[in-house]
Scaffold this active site. Structure first.
Site, PDB file in Angstrom:
ATOM      1  N   HIS A  55       0.792  -1.209  -0.056  1.00 31.23           N
ATOM      2  CA  HIS A  55      -0.048   0.002  -0.085  1.00 31.23           C
ATOM      3  C   HIS A  55       0.781   1.154  -0.248  1.00 31.23           C
ATOM      4  O   HIS A  55       2.004   1.145   0.592  1.00 31.23           O
ATOM      5  CB  HIS A  55      -0.963   0.057   1.191  1.00 31.23           C
ATOM      6  N   GLU A  57       0.956   3.938   1.705  1.00 26.33           N
ATOM      7  CA  GLU A  57       1.217   4.327   3.026  1.00 26.33           C
ATOM      8  C   GLU A  57       2.589   3.585   3.556  1.00 26.33           C
ATOM      9  O   GLU A  57       3.534   4.135   4.101  1.00 26.33           O
ATOM     10  CB  GLU A  57       0.250   4.177   3.972  1.00 26.33           C
ATOM     11  N   CYS A  85      -5.996   2.075   5.967  1.00 27.69           N
ATOM     12  CA  CYS A  85      -6.550   0.933   6.318  1.00 27.69           C
ATOM     13  C   CYS A  85      -5.956   0.049   7.600  1.00 27.69           C
ATOM     14  O   CYS A  85      -4.985   0.944   8.136  1.00 27.69           O
ATOM     15  CB  CYS A  85      -6.145  -0.307   5.336  1.00 27.69           C
ATOM     16  N   CYS A  88      -1.924  -0.422   7.541  1.00 30.48           N
ATOM     17  CA  CYS A  88      -1.012   0.730   7.446  1.00 30.48           C
ATOM     18  C   CYS A  88      -1.200   1.580   8.784  1.00 30.48           C
ATOM     19  O   CYS A  88      -0.053   2.115   9.178  1.00 30.48           O
ATOM     20  CB  CYS A  88      -1.549   1.553   6.330  1.00 30.48           C
TER      21      CYS A  88
END
Ligand SMILES: [Zn+2]
Length: 198
Positions: A55, A57, A85, A88
């Site tokens: 992801h 992040e 999410c 993260c």
């Protein structure tokens, strides 16, 4: 409170997310700043790398740790279009991110409004030698622009998201209480970082 520098970082984040389509990625991006200056930036790489952990992040956190040569991002702000999410959000807590600024809320998958990992103070109260108190959170920043990026990426996707209320402009508002500073806890973390995390 947000500043012109916050707006500039979020605009960069929006531009990065807009570029994701050409790279075969979903329109997510993250920027990390420190003292008003950009440290690093990333789009999602989960599709390109066939790796669900990539992801935006998490990629940005990894880059920031390497760029700054530290395991702790206390004095950094992470910007992202959508509420992070849980995966993260947990990583942000473990690197002790100082501040998180995001746009749209994620009521089904969010690590703040659904599972409050970002704002949970049980981590820092039970393990103050590792976790800092929750970061300051600014939610609902540039929501219209973030929604426009998502819609432009794929109008059908955006219709589906809206119908199922997966991402929304109406966000859980963040904590603006200011991170609590404890000299004793900071000293413990300093020791743990040197002996264990490096
Ligand atoms: Zn994530």
């Amino acid at each position: 409170m947000t500043t012109d520098q916050d707006a500039a970082m979020m605009r960069r984040c929006l531009a990065l997310a807009s570029s994701a389509r050409a790279r075969g990625e979903v329109p997510y991006a993250a920027v990390i700043g420190r003292n008003g200056r950009m440290v690093c930036e990333s789009i999602n790489r989960a599709n390109a790398d066939r790796d669900v952990t990539q992801h935006a992040e998490l990629v940005a956190i990894s880059q920031a740790q390497k760029a700054l040569g530290t395991s702790s991002l206390d004095d950094c702000t992470l910007y992202t279009l959508v509420e992070p999410c849980p995966m993260c959000a947990y990583a942000m807590r473990e690197v002790r991110i100082g501040r998180v600024v995001y746009g749209l809320g994620s009521p089904v998958m969010g690590g703040h409004s659904r599972w409050n990992i970002l704002g949970d103070d049980g981590l820092s109260s039970r393990m103050p030698e590792v976790f800092a108190t929750p970061p300051d959170i600014v939610a609902g920043f540039f929501t219209h622009e973030a929604a426009a990026v998502m819609q432009a990426w794929n109008p059908l996707f955006w219709t589906f998201v809206e119908l199922r209320d997966l991402i929304r402009a109406d966000v859980l508002h963040g904590t603006k209480r200011g991170r609590k500073r404890s000299l004793a806890a900071a000293s413990l973390r300093w020791m743990v970082d040197r002996l264990w995390r490096r």
